[in-house]
Design a protein around this motif. Structure first.
Motif, PDB file in Angstrom:
ATOM      1  N   LYS A  29       0.840  -1.204   0.000  1.00  0.00           N
ATOM      2  CA  LYS A  29       0.000   0.000   0.000  1.00  0.00           C
ATOM      3  C   LYS A  29       0.871   1.248   0.000  1.00  0.00           C
ATOM      4  CE  LYS A  29      -3.439   2.522   2.739  1.00  0.00           C
ATOM      5  NZ  LYS A  29      -4.208   2.538   4.008  1.00  0.00           N
ATOM      6  N   LEU A  30       1.923   1.234   0.824  1.00  0.00           N
ATOM      7  CA  LEU A  30       2.838   2.368   0.880  1.00  0.00           C
ATOM      8  C   LEU A  30       3.484   2.609  -0.480  1.00  0.00           C
ATOM      9  CD1 LEU A  30       4.286   4.481   2.625  1.00  0.00           C
ATOM     10  CD2 LEU A  30       5.982   2.728   3.194  1.00  0.00           C
ATOM     11  N   ALA A  31       3.840   1.534  -1.187  1.00  0.00           N
ATOM     12  CA  ALA A  31       4.431   1.665  -2.516  1.00  0.00           C
ATOM     13  C   ALA A  31       3.489   2.383  -3.471  1.00  0.00           C
ATOM     14  CB  ALA A  31       4.791   0.288  -3.070  1.00  0.00           C
ATOM     15  N   GLY A  32       2.220   1.995  -3.456  1.00  0.00           N
ATOM     16  CA  GLY A  32       1.245   2.635  -4.326  1.00  0.00           C
ATOM     17  C   GLY A  32       1.072   4.112  -4.005  1.00  0.00           C
ATOM     18  N   GLU A  33       1.082   4.430  -2.719  1.00  0.00           N
ATOM     19  CA  GLU A  33       0.914   5.833  -2.318  1.00  0.00           C
ATOM     20  C   GLU A  33       2.123   6.664  -2.722  1.00  0.00           C
ATOM     21  OE1 GLU A  33      -1.933   5.292   1.603  1.00  0.00           O
ATOM     22  OE2 GLU A  33       0.238   5.098   1.835  1.00  0.00           O
ATOM     23  N   LEU A  34       3.314   6.126  -2.551  1.00  0.00           N
ATOM     24  CA  LEU A  34       4.513   6.856  -2.963  1.00  0.00           C
ATOM     25  C   LEU A  34       4.577   7.011  -4.477  1.00  0.00           C
ATOM     26  CD1 LEU A  34       7.127   5.276  -0.515  1.00  0.00           C
ATOM     27  CD2 LEU A  34       6.168   7.587  -0.422  1.00  0.00           C
ATOM     28  N   ALA A  35       4.076   6.015  -5.206  1.00  0.00           N
ATOM     29  CA  ALA A  35       4.014   6.138  -6.667  1.00  0.00           C
ATOM     30  C   ALA A  35       3.061   7.265  -7.059  1.00  0.00           C
ATOM     31  CB  ALA A  35       3.573   4.824  -7.284  1.00  0.00           C
ATOM     32  N   ALA A  36       1.954   7.401  -6.328  1.00  0.00           N
ATOM     33  CA  ALA A  36       1.006   8.484  -6.614  1.00  0.00           C
ATOM     34  C   ALA A  36       1.640   9.846  -6.321  1.00  0.00           C
ATOM     35  CB  ALA A  36      -0.256   8.297  -5.777  1.00  0.00           C
ATOM     36  N   VAL A  37       2.438   9.935  -5.244  1.00  0.00           N
ATOM     37  CA  VAL A  37       3.134  11.187  -4.929  1.00  0.00           C
ATOM     38  C   VAL A  37       4.159  11.501  -6.018  1.00  0.00           C
ATOM     39  CG1 VAL A  37       4.664  12.342  -3.287  1.00  0.00           C
ATOM     40  CG2 VAL A  37       2.768  10.939  -2.445  1.00  0.00           C
ATOM     41  N   THR A  38       4.832  10.474  -6.508  1.00  0.00           N
ATOM     42  CA  THR A  38       5.782  10.663  -7.612  1.00  0.00           C
ATOM     43  C   THR A  38       5.098  11.281  -8.817  1.00  0.00           C
ATOM     44  OG1 THR A  38       7.077   8.738  -6.914  1.00  0.00           O
ATOM     45  CG2 THR A  38       7.399   9.503  -9.171  1.00  0.00           C
ATOM     46  N   ALA A  39       3.935  10.741  -9.174  1.00  0.00           N
ATOM     47  CA  ALA A  39       3.194  11.262 -10.323  1.00  0.00           C
ATOM     48  C   ALA A  39       2.787  12.718 -10.089  1.00  0.00           C
ATOM     49  CB  ALA A  39       1.962  10.398 -10.583  1.00  0.00           C
ATOM     50  N   LEU A  40       2.369  13.040  -8.864  1.00  0.00           N
ATOM     51  CA  LEU A  40       1.971  14.416  -8.538  1.00  0.00           C
ATOM     52  C   LEU A  40       3.148  15.371  -8.684  1.00  0.00           C
ATOM     53  CD1 LEU A  40       0.041  16.559  -7.281  1.00  0.00           C
ATOM     54  CD2 LEU A  40       0.869  15.778  -5.032  1.00  0.00           C
ATOM     55  N   LEU A  41       4.284  15.019  -8.095  1.00  0.00           N
ATOM     56  CA  LEU A  41       5.446  15.899  -8.154  1.00  0.00           C
ATOM     57  C   LEU A  41       6.017  16.001  -9.560  1.00  0.00           C
ATOM     58  CD1 LEU A  41       7.298  14.802  -4.880  1.00  0.00           C
ATOM     59  CD2 LEU A  41       5.898  16.840  -5.243  1.00  0.00           C
ATOM     60  N   ASP A  42       5.922  14.937 -10.320  1.00  0.00           N
ATOM     61  CA  ASP A  42       6.407  14.968 -11.698  1.00  0.00           C
ATOM     62  C   ASP A  42       5.537  15.882 -12.551  1.00  0.00           C
ATOM     63  OD1 ASP A  42       8.296  13.866 -13.677  1.00  0.00           O
ATOM     64  OD2 ASP A  42       6.507  12.988 -14.580  1.00  0.00           O
ATOM     65  N   ARG A  43       4.253  15.890 -12.253  1.00  0.00           N
ATOM     66  CA  ARG A  43       3.302  16.690 -13.024  1.00  0.00           C
ATOM     67  C   ARG A  43       3.333  18.169 -12.618  1.00  0.00           C
ATOM     68  NH1 ARG A  43      -0.601  13.770 -11.726  1.00  0.00           N
ATOM     69  NH2 ARG A  43      -1.508  15.010 -10.059  1.00  0.00           N
ATOM     70  N   GLU A  44       3.479  18.443 -11.335  1.00  0.00           N
ATOM     71  CA  GLU A  44       3.409  19.814 -10.813  1.00  0.00           C
ATOM     72  C   GLU A  44       4.823  20.372 -10.612  1.00  0.00           C
ATOM     73  OE1 GLU A  44       0.683  21.390 -10.643  1.00  0.00           O
ATOM     74  OE2 GLU A  44      -0.718  19.726 -10.920  1.00  0.00           O
ATOM     75  N   VAL A  45       5.337  20.998 -11.657  1.00  0.00           N
ATOM     76  CA  VAL A  45       6.714  21.506 -11.624  1.00  0.00           C
ATOM     77  C   VAL A  45       6.885  22.561 -10.533  1.00  0.00           C
ATOM     78  CG1 VAL A  45       8.522  22.655 -12.952  1.00  0.00           C
ATOM     79  CG2 VAL A  45       6.980  21.031 -14.083  1.00  0.00           C
ATOM     80  N   SER A  46       5.925  23.486 -10.442  1.00  0.00           N
ATOM     81  CA  SER A  46       6.045  24.571  -9.460  1.00  0.00           C
ATOM     82  C   SER A  46       6.034  24.025  -8.041  1.00  0.00           C
ATOM     83  CB  SER A  46       4.924  25.591  -9.644  1.00  0.00           C
ATOM     84  OG  SER A  46       3.649  24.978  -9.505  1.00  0.00           O
ATOM     85  N   LEU A  47       5.257  22.978  -7.802  1.00  0.00           N
ATOM     86  CA  LEU A  47       5.176  22.407  -6.453  1.00  0.00           C
ATOM     87  C   LEU A  47       6.506  21.802  -6.046  1.00  0.00           C
ATOM     88  CD1 LEU A  47       3.702  21.493  -3.916  1.00  0.00           C
ATOM     89  CD2 LEU A  47       2.908  19.472  -5.198  1.00  0.00           C
ATOM     90  N   ARG A  48       7.125  21.022  -6.923  1.00  0.00           N
ATOM     91  CA  ARG A  48       8.395  20.406  -6.533  1.00  0.00           C
ATOM     92  C   ARG A  48       9.481  21.457  -6.364  1.00  0.00           C
ATOM     93  NH1 ARG A  48       8.218  18.014 -11.990  1.00  0.00           N
ATOM     94  NH2 ARG A  48       9.877  18.873 -13.303  1.00  0.00           N
ATOM     95  N   ARG A  49       9.380  22.569  -7.073  1.00  0.00           N
ATOM     96  CA  ARG A  49      10.362  23.650  -6.871  1.00  0.00           C
ATOM     97  C   ARG A  49      10.193  24.276  -5.500  1.00  0.00           C
ATOM     98  NH1 ARG A  49      10.014  26.494 -12.882  1.00  0.00           N
ATOM     99  NH2 ARG A  49      11.417  25.007 -13.939  1.00  0.00           N
ATOM    100  N   VAL A  50       8.956  24.488  -5.103  1.00  0.00           N
ATOM    101  CA  VAL A  50       8.694  25.052  -3.776  1.00  0.00           C
ATOM    102  C   VAL A  50       9.186  24.099  -2.689  1.00  0.00           C
ATOM    103  CG1 VAL A  50       6.868  25.679  -2.143  1.00  0.00           C
ATOM    104  CG2 VAL A  50       6.744  26.475  -4.505  1.00  0.00           C
ATOM    105  N   LEU A  51       8.919  22.817  -2.863  1.00  0.00           N
ATOM    106  CA  LEU A  51       9.266  21.840  -1.831  1.00  0.00           C
ATOM    107  C   LEU A  51      10.765  21.566  -1.741  1.00  0.00           C
ATOM    108  CD1 LEU A  51       6.381  19.232  -2.271  1.00  0.00           C
ATOM    109  CD2 LEU A  51       6.635  20.970  -0.487  1.00  0.00           C
ATOM    110  N   THR A  52      11.529  22.027  -2.731  1.00  0.00           N
ATOM    111  CA  THR A  52      12.984  21.840  -2.694  1.00  0.00           C
ATOM    112  C   THR A  52      13.732  23.169  -2.653  1.00  0.00           C
ATOM    113  OG1 THR A  52      13.023  21.691  -5.129  1.00  0.00           O
ATOM    114  CG2 THR A  52      12.918  19.619  -3.897  1.00  0.00           C
ATOM    115  N   ASP A  53      13.002  24.263  -2.433  1.00  0.00           N
ATOM    116  CA  ASP A  53      13.611  25.594  -2.412  1.00  0.00           C
ATOM    117  C   ASP A  53      14.494  25.728  -1.166  1.00  0.00           C
ATOM    118  OD1 ASP A  53      14.306  28.239  -2.432  1.00  0.00           O
ATOM    119  OD2 ASP A  53      12.264  29.019  -2.562  1.00  0.00           O
ATOM    120  N   PRO A  54      15.805  25.878  -1.330  1.00  0.00           N
ATOM    121  CA  PRO A  54      16.691  25.961  -0.160  1.00  0.00           C
ATOM    122  C   PRO A  54      16.471  27.233   0.661  1.00  0.00           C
ATOM    123  CG  PRO A  54      17.912  26.416  -2.178  1.00  0.00           C
ATOM    124  CD  PRO A  54      16.545  25.952  -2.599  1.00  0.00           C
TER     125      PRO A  54
END
Length: 271
Positions: A29-54
């Motif tokens: 179940k955890l694998a499926g959820e992390l795969a869904a998060v991967t798809a979200l972050l891959d799709r939302e460029v601005s979100l992953r930039r915010v979440l990795t902004d130093p």
């Protein structure tokens, strides 16, 4: 990955191991959820930039991730991702790659618990060989004009009921979310991660005829002694090698085939 991302991934893998060491954790179940998060972050460029902004405090990024994932994934999955965004990442893509890797590790952990990890390793290898030998199949699986449902259905016909469920889930995610990688590269990465679950290296062994059980045991023992690690053998039969075996471990190739020796003789004669 560069230093900061490499350290962040290592810390995330330790947290995942601690989480999945608990028998109450549902690794699949955890694998499926992390795969869904991967798809979200891959799709939302601005979100992953915010979440990795130093420039942003780690706790603020963790709170943002927690709010976004609340109700979408389980608490353990949300906590794991929140911990990851607290870390420093060299570039935004590294975060996505790392979440995807954790999803694969969680899936392989589930297979290990079920006692099917060896089967999954072998099935991933065999599927890779099938893809390499069939340009039509590879084209169908990598056709970007084909819908996700069409490619998933094709994989269902190929693997459904014939492969371990974990193998099917891993391959479906790889084919439907390639993220710019070749199918072959993705399968090699999965094989490497599967071997690492038992702290083993992978040797791709090509022989003219199938090896006997005794030959496999002796070869595995010899390679383990040579490389200092337990060795998993992925076996391939190719009559064109004419005899002997060829072994590939990572980028290193050990050739002992008749065909190779003939080719070397021809090169010397030509020179």
């Amino acid at each position: 990955m560069n230093g900061a991302s490499r350290e962040a991934l290592a810390a995330a893998r330790e947290r995942l191991d601690a989480l999945t060491d608990s028998t109450s954790a549902d690794a699949a179940k955890l694998a499926g959820e992390l795969a869904a998060v991967t798809a979200l972050l891959d799709r939302e460029v601005s979100l992953r930039r915010v979440l990795t902004d130093p420039a942003q405090p780690g706790e603020a990024k963790a709170e943002l991730a927690g709010r976004l994932l609340s109700g979408q994934v389980s608490g353990p999955a949300a906590d794991l991702v929140s911990g990851m965004v607290r870390s420093r990442w060299s570039q935004p893509r590294d975060l996505v790659d790392s979440v995807e890797e954790l999803a694969a590790i969680a899936e392989l952990t589930a297979a290990q618990r079920n006692g099917t990890l060896d089967d999954v390793e072998d099935e991933l290898f065999r599927f890779g060989r099938i893809v390499e030998s069939s340009t039509g199949l590879r084209a169908a699986l990598t056709d970007r004009s084909a819908t996700v449902s069409a490619r998933t259905a094709l994989l269902g016909e190929l693997l459904g009921g014939r492969a371990d469920p974990a193998t099917e889930r891993l391959v479906v995610r790889l084919v439907t979310q390639p993220r710019g990688r070749s199918l072959e590269a993705g399968l090699q990465t999965l094989s490497r991660l599967a071997a690492a679950r038992r702290d083993r290296m992978v040797a791709v062994v090509t022989s003219a005829v199938p090896l006997t059980d005794g030959q496999k045991r002796r070869l595995g023992a010899a390679l383990a002694k040579l490389y200092g690690h337990p060795m998993h053998l992925n076996l391939d039969v190719d009559p064109e090698v004419l005899g002997g075996i060829s072994v590939r471990v990572g980028d290193e190739i050990i050739n002992g085939t008749v065909a190779d020796r003939l080719a070397e003789a021809e090169r010397r004669l030509a020179g």
